[in-house]
Scaffold this active site. Structure first.
Site, PDB file in Angstrom:
ATOM      1  N   ARG A 126       0.854  -1.191   0.053  1.00 50.71           N
ATOM      2  CA  ARG A 126      -0.021   0.017   0.011  1.00 50.71           C
ATOM      3  C   ARG A 126       0.786   1.256   0.150  1.00 50.71           C
ATOM      4  O   ARG A 126       0.354   2.258   0.629  1.00 50.71           O
ATOM      5  CB  ARG A 126      -1.056   0.051   1.248  1.00 50.71           C
ATOM      6  CG  ARG A 126      -1.952  -1.326   1.384  1.00 50.71           C
ATOM      7  CD  ARG A 126      -3.032  -0.745   0.348  1.00 50.71           C
ATOM      8  NE  ARG A 126      -4.259  -2.019   0.384  1.00 50.71           N
ATOM      9  CZ  ARG A 126      -5.350  -1.845   0.949  1.00 50.71           C
ATOM     10  NH1 ARG A 126      -5.582  -0.592   1.383  1.00 50.71           N
ATOM     11  NH2 ARG A 126      -6.199  -2.704   1.189  1.00 50.71           N
TER      12      ARG A 126
ATOM     13  N   ARG B 153      -3.286   6.941   0.969  1.00 47.93           N
ATOM     14  CA  ARG B 153      -3.908   7.973   1.307  1.00 47.93           C
ATOM     15  C   ARG B 153      -2.829   8.575   2.403  1.00 47.93           C
ATOM     16  O   ARG B 153      -3.274   9.828   2.741  1.00 47.93           O
ATOM     17  CB  ARG B 153      -5.006   7.599   2.131  1.00 47.93           C
ATOM     18  CG  ARG B 153      -6.330   7.545   1.217  1.00 47.93           C
ATOM     19  CD  ARG B 153      -7.456   6.665   1.967  1.00 47.93           C
ATOM     20  NE  ARG B 153      -7.236   5.363   2.559  1.00 47.93           N
ATOM     21  CZ  ARG B 153      -7.987   4.538   3.186  1.00 47.93           C
ATOM     22  NH1 ARG B 153      -9.215   5.367   3.556  1.00 47.93           N
ATOM     23  NH2 ARG B 153      -7.742   3.453   3.617  1.00 47.93           N
TER      24      ARG B 153
ATOM     25  N   ARG C  99      -6.565  11.924  -5.808  1.00 46.10           N
ATOM     26  CA  ARG C  99      -7.913  11.174  -5.367  1.00 46.10           C
ATOM     27  C   ARG C  99      -8.974  12.171  -4.981  1.00 46.10           C
ATOM     28  O   ARG C  99     -10.161  11.596  -5.355  1.00 46.10           O
ATOM     29  CB  ARG C  99      -7.438  10.489  -4.062  1.00 46.10           C
ATOM     30  CG  ARG C  99      -8.478   9.717  -3.724  1.00 46.10           C
ATOM     31  CD  ARG C  99      -9.217   8.451  -4.164  1.00 46.10           C
ATOM     32  NE  ARG C  99     -10.099   7.756  -3.227  1.00 46.10           N
ATOM     33  CZ  ARG C  99     -11.144   8.218  -3.146  1.00 46.10           C
ATOM     34  NH1 ARG C  99     -11.737   9.346  -3.693  1.00 46.10           N
ATOM     35  NH2 ARG C  99     -11.866   7.533  -2.147  1.00 46.10           N
TER      36      ARG C  99
ATOM     37  N   ASP D  62      -6.869  -2.455  -7.443  1.00 51.92           N
ATOM     38  CA  ASP D  62      -7.060  -3.234  -6.206  1.00 51.92           C
ATOM     39  C   ASP D  62      -7.574  -4.507  -6.638  1.00 51.92           C
ATOM     40  O   ASP D  62      -7.931  -5.164  -7.567  1.00 51.92           O
ATOM     41  CB  ASP D  62      -8.567  -2.442  -5.431  1.00 51.92           C
ATOM     42  CG  ASP D  62      -8.936  -2.702  -4.216  1.00 51.92           C
ATOM     43  OD1 ASP D  62      -8.274  -2.297  -3.289  1.00 51.92           O
ATOM     44  OD2 ASP D  62      -9.827  -3.876  -4.136  1.00 51.92           O
TER      45      ASP D  62
ATOM     46  N   TYR E 202     -15.040 -11.622   0.561  1.00 53.21           N
ATOM     47  CA  TYR E 202     -15.572 -10.241   0.131  1.00 53.21           C
ATOM     48  C   TYR E 202     -16.978 -10.476  -0.687  1.00 53.21           C
ATOM     49  O   TYR E 202     -17.692  -9.892  -0.480  1.00 53.21           O
ATOM     50  CB  TYR E 202     -14.619  -9.333  -0.793  1.00 53.21           C
ATOM     51  CG  TYR E 202     -13.626  -8.759   0.256  1.00 53.21           C
ATOM     52  CD1 TYR E 202     -13.850  -7.657   0.963  1.00 53.21           C
ATOM     53  CD2 TYR E 202     -12.358  -9.310   0.315  1.00 53.21           C
ATOM     54  CE1 TYR E 202     -12.883  -7.113   1.465  1.00 53.21           C
ATOM     55  CE2 TYR E 202     -11.400  -8.653   0.912  1.00 53.21           C
ATOM     56  CZ  TYR E 202     -11.766  -7.623   1.871  1.00 53.21           C
ATOM     57  OH  TYR E 202     -10.769  -6.765   2.523  1.00 53.21           O
TER      58      TYR E 202
HETATM   59  O1  1CP Z   1       0.586   0.769  -3.313  1.00 53.89           O
HETATM   60  C1  1CP Z   1      -0.418  -0.092  -3.241  1.00 53.89           C
HETATM   61  O2  1CP Z   1      -0.265  -1.390  -2.813  1.00 53.89           O
HETATM   62  C2  1CP Z   1      -1.565   0.199  -3.738  1.00 53.89           C
HETATM   63  C3  1CP Z   1      -2.431  -0.563  -4.447  1.00 53.89           C
HETATM   64  C4  1CP Z   1      -3.422  -1.508  -3.684  1.00 53.89           C
HETATM   65  C5  1CP Z   1      -3.154  -2.816  -3.572  1.00 53.89           C
HETATM   66  C6  1CP Z   1      -2.509  -3.707  -3.686  1.00 53.89           C
HETATM   67  C7  1CP Z   1      -4.662  -1.142  -3.274  1.00 53.89           C
HETATM   68  C8  1CP Z   1      -5.356   0.437  -3.213  1.00 53.89           C
HETATM   69  N1  1CP Z   1      -5.446  -2.170  -2.621  1.00 53.89           N
HETATM   70  C9  1CP Z   1      -4.659  -3.387  -2.587  1.00 53.89           C
HETATM   71  C10 1CP Z   1      -4.802  -4.510  -2.306  1.00 53.89           C
HETATM   72  C11 1CP Z   1      -5.815  -4.819  -1.412  1.00 53.89           C
HETATM   73  N2  1CP Z   1      -7.142  -4.329  -1.522  1.00 53.89           N
HETATM   74  C12 1CP Z   1      -5.963  -5.617  -0.252  1.00 53.89           C
HETATM   75  C13 1CP Z   1      -4.856  -6.661   0.104  1.00 53.89           C
HETATM   76  C14 1CP Z   1      -3.805  -6.004   0.563  1.00 53.89           C
HETATM   77  C15 1CP Z   1      -4.205  -5.768   2.116  1.00 53.89           C
HETATM   78  O3  1CP Z   1      -4.510  -6.803   2.795  1.00 53.89           O
HETATM   79  O4  1CP Z   1      -3.889  -4.552   2.512  1.00 53.89           O
HETATM   80  C16 1CP Z   1      -7.168  -6.022   0.158  1.00 53.89           C
HETATM   81  C17 1CP Z   1      -7.743  -6.676   1.233  1.00 53.89           C
HETATM   82  C18 1CP Z   1      -8.139  -4.882  -0.542  1.00 53.89           C
HETATM   83  C19 1CP Z   1      -9.524  -4.507  -0.314  1.00 53.89           C
HETATM   84  C20 1CP Z   1      -9.827  -3.086  -0.238  1.00 53.89           C
HETATM   85  N3  1CP Z   1      -9.450  -2.216  -0.860  1.00 53.89           N
HETATM   86  C21 1CP Z   1     -10.327  -2.529   1.178  1.00 53.89           C
HETATM   87  C22 1CP Z   1     -10.788  -3.386   2.361  1.00 53.89           C
HETATM   88  C23 1CP Z   1      -9.702  -3.712   3.508  1.00 53.89           C
HETATM   89  C24 1CP Z   1     -10.589  -4.571   4.389  1.00 53.89           C
HETATM   90  O5  1CP Z   1     -10.051  -4.227   5.598  1.00 53.89           O
HETATM   91  O6  1CP Z   1     -11.551  -5.209   4.315  1.00 53.89           O
HETATM   92  C25 1CP Z   1     -10.367  -1.188   1.212  1.00 53.89           C
HETATM   93  C26 1CP Z   1     -10.577  -0.107   2.115  1.00 53.89           C
HETATM   94  C27 1CP Z   1      -9.694  -0.888  -0.192  1.00 53.89           C
HETATM   95  C28 1CP Z   1      -9.601   0.286  -1.107  1.00 53.89           C
HETATM   96  C29 1CP Z   1      -8.341   0.733  -1.586  1.00 53.89           C
HETATM   97  N4  1CP Z   1      -7.493   0.138  -2.083  1.00 53.89           N
HETATM   98  C30 1CP Z   1      -6.406   0.777  -2.391  1.00 53.89           C
HETATM   99  C31 1CP Z   1      -6.452   2.154  -1.654  1.00 53.89           C
HETATM  100  C32 1CP Z   1      -5.404   3.230  -1.817  1.00 53.89           C
HETATM  101  C33 1CP Z   1      -7.769   2.133  -1.137  1.00 53.89           C
HETATM  102  C34 1CP Z   1      -8.385   3.113  -0.479  1.00 53.89           C
HETATM  103  C35 1CP Z   1      -9.230   3.977  -1.135  1.00 53.89           C
HETATM  104  C36 1CP Z   1      -9.474   5.246  -1.181  1.00 53.89           C
HETATM  105  O7  1CP Z   1      -8.382   6.077  -1.846  1.00 53.89           O
HETATM  106  O8  1CP Z   1     -10.353   6.129  -0.667  1.00 53.89           O
END
Ligand code: 1CP
Length: 340
Positions: free
Chosen positions: A23, A27, A36, A72, A147
């Site tokens: 990540r 943010r 964003r 994502d 999910y």
């Molecule tokens: O630099 C990076 O890694 C950004 C790319 C990236 C990746 C690899 C994002 C952007 N998401 C992910 C993978 C991801 N998404 C995972 C696997 C990694 C982990 O466990 O952290 C998972 C579970 C998700 C699902 C997801 N996407 C959630 C829910 C998490 C949960 O607790 O259930 C959420 C909130 C997101 C949104 C998201 N994805 C990525 C960003 C930057 C965001 C935030 C969105 C925003 O800008 O508001």
């Protein structure tokens, strides 16, 4: 081209320990917030020009040794014919969760190039810009299934485990479809130019080892063996909270195992043998004062010295509250303390 990360994945000698953070685009960066602020999260994922911009931000600012595609794990689930929404503050929502055979029958296995060309285009554009390797990624089938079945994020995974235990044919049918989709999706990313692929199993750690073995692991192994037939890019498997599953996760066939922070890295080295390791600083340790953070980093670098290869990372994703300056201190410390 800085290929330190790829060398470490392959277990070759490196001049220092390469680093990237899960990540790392996100943010906590004001530069990300700015982009964003103009679009929704899903639009950001689907606009190659903007996805390229935010992927490059942490590399330009902090000098990580690898970039990870901005996208994502749930993007391909939308292509499987499921409505996907991201709600501010609540995360992903599937308004029509998959709970029965009808739900499974409704899913399609999409052609990734036709339905997710925006991802492939982002990869192609990034390869022209980047001087560090590009990591493509997907979710692991079990994590994705949670999910779809829960309809979003979960804490106890009640619906998922109920389906596993009470409707195993429906569950396995769902997993076969997700697995096929994921396998094709990762293959397409490699064709488009991804130089390593990471499979995120964020929720594997909620499973008892026997359930992991029966309900999750075979699908990861299947994706990896498909990939091995068509590409030789390094494959990274990250099972979050997976320290208790290591004897299983070493068998899925990945080159690199990602570690969360709940295990001492030297203990993992002793268990994994012929694998490189990635990890494993507690993401919240980025809030330590500088001297203590450097000490922690030094201990991880030292603890991994006998690994077949080590890629420094956090034990899970960076949190949005981290001051960017702390990220700079960490990246610099990793490079400095590991210089050989
Ligand atoms: O630099 C990076 O890694 C950004 C790319 C990236 C990746 C690899 C994002 C952007 N998401 C992910 C993978 C991801 N998404 C995972 C696997 C990694 C982990 O466990 O952290 C998972 C579970 C998700 C699902 C997801 N996407 C959630 C829910 C998490 C949960 O607790 O259930 C959420 C909130 C997101 C949104 C998201 N994805 C990525 C960003 C930057 C965001 C935030 C969105 C925003 O800008 O508001």
């Amino acid at each position: 081209m800085n290929d330190t990360f790829l060398k470490a994945c392959r277990g070759e000698k490196t001049d220092y320990t390469p680093v990237w953070f899960m990540r790392q685009a996100g943010r906590y960066l004001p530069e990300y917030q700015k982009v964003r602020g103009t679009v929704t999260f899903l639009e950001l994922c689907k606009r190659p020009d903007l996805a390229v911009e935010v992927t490059l931000q942490p590399i330009d600012i902090f000098g990580m040794d690898a970039a990870i595609l901005f996208s994502d794990i749930l993007i391909p689930m939308e292509a499987m014919n499921l409505k996907l929404e991201f709600h501010e503050g609540r995360g992903p929502v599937f308004p029509n969760p998959v709970r029965d055979q009808k739900g499974v029958d409704n899913l399609i296995v999409p052609d990734p190039d036709a339905t997710m060309d925006f991802v492939m285009e982002t990869i192609r554009l990034l390869r022209k810009e980047l001087k560090v390797p590009l990591i493509g990624f997907s979710g692991a089938p079990f994590t994705l299934a949670t999910y779809l079945i829960e309809g979003g994020s979960s804490k106890v995974f009640l619906e998922t485990k109920k389906m596993m235990y009470q409707q195993p044919e429906v569950y396995h049918g769902l997993m076969r479809k997700i697995t096929e989709c994921t396998s094709l999706y990762l293959q397409a990313q490699a064709r488009a130019g991804a130089q390593a692929l990471q499979i995120f199993d964020s929720w594997a750690g909620v499973l008892a080892p026997c359930d992991y073995e029966e309900f999750a692991m075979p699908y990861v192994s299947s994706i990896i063996s498909d990939l091995r037939k068509v590409t030789d890019v390094p494959l990274i498997y990250f099972a979050n909270n997976g320290s208790t599953l290591i004897e299983h996760t070493v068998t899925v066939g990945a080159d690199v195992l990602g570690l969360d922070w709940r295990i001492k890295i030297q203990d993992a080295v002793a268990k994994v043998g012929n694998h490189a390791l990635q990890g494993n600083l507690d993401p919240i340790a980025l809030f330590l004062p500088k001297d203590k953070m450097r000490k922690r980093i030094g201990a991880i670098v030292e603890g991994a010295k006998d690994a077949k290869g080590h890629i420094f990372n956090l034990g899970h994703g960076i949190v949005p509250q981290v001051p960017p300056e702390q990220v700079r201190i960490a990246v610099d410390a990793i490079h400095e303390l590991s210089a050989r």
